[in-house]
Scaffold this active site. Structure first.
Site, PDB file in Angstrom:
ATOM      1  N   TYR A 162       0.944  -1.335   0.206  1.00 27.21           N
ATOM      2  CA  TYR A 162       0.043   0.336  -0.124  1.00 27.21           C
ATOM      3  C   TYR A 162       1.046   1.479   0.054  1.00 27.21           C
ATOM      4  CZ  TYR A 162      -3.525   3.350   1.942  1.00 27.21           C
ATOM      5  OH  TYR A 162      -4.618   4.534   2.218  1.00 27.21           O
ATOM      6  N   LYS A 166       1.094   4.344  -2.766  1.00 31.48           N
ATOM      7  CA  LYS A 166       1.016   5.565  -2.400  1.00 31.48           C
ATOM      8  C   LYS A 166       2.036   6.679  -2.675  1.00 31.48           C
ATOM      9  CE  LYS A 166      -3.510   5.029  -0.692  1.00 31.48           C
ATOM     10  NZ  LYS A 166      -4.756   5.925  -1.747  1.00 31.48           N
TER      11      LYS A 166
HETATM   12  N1  LIG Z   1      -9.130   6.291   5.705  1.00 31.57           N
HETATM   13  C1  LIG Z   1      -8.048   7.939   6.019  1.00 31.57           C
HETATM   14  O1  LIG Z   1      -8.010   7.424   6.905  1.00 31.57           O
HETATM   15  C2  LIG Z   1      -7.789   6.969   4.875  1.00 31.57           C
HETATM   16  C3  LIG Z   1      -5.691   7.373   5.338  1.00 31.57           C
HETATM   17  C4  LIG Z   1      -4.784   7.468   3.864  1.00 31.57           C
HETATM   18  C5  LIG Z   1      -5.797   7.127   3.071  1.00 31.57           C
HETATM   19  N2  LIG Z   1      -6.746   6.804   2.335  1.00 31.57           N
HETATM   20  C6  LIG Z   1      -7.207   6.178   0.913  1.00 31.57           C
HETATM   21  O2  LIG Z   1      -8.028   7.358   1.823  1.00 31.57           O
HETATM   22  C7  LIG Z   1      -8.916   6.945  -0.258  1.00 31.57           C
HETATM   23  C8  LIG Z   1     -10.352   6.379   0.451  1.00 31.57           C
HETATM   24  O3  LIG Z   1     -10.003   5.532   1.810  1.00 31.57           O
HETATM   25  P1  LIG Z   1     -11.761   5.453   2.787  1.00 31.57           P
HETATM   26  O4  LIG Z   1     -10.546   4.931   4.119  1.00 31.57           O
HETATM   27  O5  LIG Z   1     -12.613   5.823   2.544  1.00 31.57           O
HETATM   28  O6  LIG Z   1     -11.647   3.301   2.289  1.00 31.57           O
HETATM   29  P2  LIG Z   1     -13.159   3.101   2.498  1.00 31.57           P
HETATM   30  O7  LIG Z   1     -12.700   1.321   2.575  1.00 31.57           O
HETATM   31  O8  LIG Z   1     -13.709   3.313   3.008  1.00 31.57           O
HETATM   32  O9  LIG Z   1     -13.559   2.995   0.413  1.00 31.57           O
HETATM   33  C9  LIG Z   1     -12.821   2.446  -0.193  1.00 31.57           C
HETATM   34  C10 LIG Z   1     -13.917   2.484  -1.784  1.00 31.57           C
HETATM   35  O10 LIG Z   1     -13.330   2.585  -3.055  1.00 31.57           O
HETATM   36  C11 LIG Z   1     -14.473   0.565  -3.360  1.00 31.57           C
HETATM   37  N3  LIG Z   1     -13.491   0.712  -4.599  1.00 31.57           N
HETATM   38  C12 LIG Z   1     -12.164  -0.541  -4.174  1.00 31.57           C
HETATM   39  N4  LIG Z   1     -11.762  -1.045  -5.085  1.00 31.57           N
HETATM   40  C13 LIG Z   1     -11.983  -0.205  -6.546  1.00 31.57           C
HETATM   41  C14 LIG Z   1     -11.925  -0.723  -7.385  1.00 31.57           C
HETATM   42  N5  LIG Z   1     -10.832  -1.170  -7.865  1.00 31.57           N
HETATM   43  N6  LIG Z   1     -12.418   0.654  -8.292  1.00 31.57           N
HETATM   44  C15 LIG Z   1     -13.203   1.375  -7.912  1.00 31.57           C
HETATM   45  N7  LIG Z   1     -13.664   1.356  -6.669  1.00 31.57           N
HETATM   46  C16 LIG Z   1     -13.013   0.388  -6.290  1.00 31.57           C
HETATM   47  C17 LIG Z   1     -14.424   0.693  -2.723  1.00 31.57           C
HETATM   48  O11 LIG Z   1     -15.935  -0.054  -2.573  1.00 31.57           O
HETATM   49  C18 LIG Z   1     -14.875   1.278  -1.174  1.00 31.57           C
HETATM   50  O12 LIG Z   1     -16.085   2.040  -1.989  1.00 31.57           O
HETATM   51  C19 LIG Z   1      -8.205   5.218  -0.641  1.00 31.57           C
HETATM   52  O13 LIG Z   1      -7.568   5.558  -1.744  1.00 31.57           O
HETATM   53  C20 LIG Z   1      -7.353   5.475   0.701  1.00 31.57           C
HETATM   54  O14 LIG Z   1      -6.352   4.450  -0.052  1.00 31.57           O
HETATM   55  C21 LIG Z   1      -7.663   6.449   3.172  1.00 31.57           C
END
Ligand SMILES: NC(=O)c1ccc[n+]([C@@H]2O[C@H](COP(=O)([O-])OP(=O)(O)OC[C@H]3O[C@@H](n4cnc5c(N)ncnc54)[C@H](O)[C@@H]3O)[C@@H](O)[C@H]2O)c1
Length: 303
Positions: A162, A166
């Protein structure tokens, strides 16, 4: 801020993406809500999450359409762009938010877990951007917002797949911003921190003080706190902000420094291993960043 603009938000069925899609619609954008409804590890298909978000946006008076494609498929991504243009007459904003996790220490990680995560996060960014970049270049307007992570910028145990993907999205930002100069296309990355199923999957620290701090922090990191930064970066107002990596977590808004050499020594004629051991490394040691072993990758205001 987004009146008259059309946006694609990937992974917009849940978590952070859902809040971005809703706030963009509230600020006037017409939104393609992309989400194939995957489980945290990338398995399965479910139209429910995207359907629900579109229904919510429409109920609030906004305009949105569902797309169930996967960012891992280039054809699906060209389909998203076509759908935006056919349905709403244009495309101005791309938010690369989709994500999955398959956390393992590297010595236990299967090639499949490595590839699946790189495929969604890094290849997914290429697929969506490649699908719309020529449209942006021709119309001399575009806003691209990638999603990075502190895991890539600083390092998080169990997330080599990851974190590598990223950090790759930030390299993409730096280079694509340069390639897009003079085209009125901005390219930035957001490092969010929010309580979603993704963060809930990260094990609590064993230390009770750190665990309590994590619980407090999570209570104030609703995913809706991330969307305002994305809306701003997607707006015309943000025309001069490009090639940047910005962080947002609860009440904190921050920028990451551009990576650059910290201190440089010069020896005419080059270095031998002995000179590096006896002189070079000693002179650089105060400037080398220690690897922090903590699971909490950011300074924590709650301890
Ligand atoms: N939550 C955090 O604190 C955090 C921290 C750092 C980075 N991020 C990044 O933020 C973004 C959102 O994360 P989140 O926490 O809301 O996650 P989440 O799991 O709640 O939502 C992610 C969404 O992406 C969708 N998804 C998965 N595979 C997919 C694909 N192949 N094509 C299209 N959609 C797809 C899933 O169905 C899901 O609805 C991500 O890129 C994550 O890596 C989140």
């Amino acid at each position: 801020m987004l009146e008259g603009k059309v946006a694609i938000v990937t992974g917009a069925g849940r978590g952070i993406g859902k809040e971005i899609a809703k706030l963009m619609a509230k600020y006037g954008a017409k939104v393609v809500v992309n989400d194939p409804g995957r489980a945290l590890d990338g398995a399965g298909d479910d139209k429910g999450p995207a359907d629900e978000v579109v229904a919510e946006i429409k109920k609030a008076g906004g305009q949105a359409v569902t797309n169930y494609g996967s960012v891992t498929s280039f054809e699906d991504c060209t389909g998203m762009v076509k759908q935006a243009i056919d349905t709403f007459g244009g495309l101005h904003i791309l938010v690369n938010n989709a994500g999955i996790l398959r956390d393992r220490m590297l010595h236990k990680m299967s090639p499949e877990d490595w590839k699946a995560v790189i495929d969604v996060h890094l290849n997914g960014h290429f697929n969506t951007i490649r699908a719309c970049i020529n449209h942006f270049r021709e119309q001399q307007y575009g806003r691209i917002i990638n999603f990075s992570s502190g895991s890539g910028m600083i390092g998080q145990v169990g997330q080599t797949n990851y974190g590598a993907a990223k950090l790759g999205t930030t390299a993409l930002v730096r280079i694509l911003a340069k390639e897009s100069e003079g085209k009125n296309i901005t390219v930035n990355a957001v490092c969010p921190s929010a309580a979603t199923r993704m963060t809930e999957s990260v094990p609590m620290p064993k230390d009770p003080v750190l665990a309590e701090a994590r619980r407090k922090r999570m209570a104030s990191t609703d995913p809706s706190r991330i969307a305002p930064l994305v809306v701003y970066l997607a707006s015309e107002d943000a025309k001069d902000i490009t090639g940047q990596v910005l962080g947002i977590r609860a009440g904190e808004l921050y920028c990451y420094n551009l990576a650059a050499p910290g201190r440089m020594l010069h020896h005419e004629g080059g270095w031998t291993p002995e000179m590096i051991r006896d002189v070079g490394i000693k002179a650089l040691i105060p400037f080398l960043t220690p690897v922090r072993m903590s699971r909490d990758v950011m300074p924590n205001p709650f301890v």
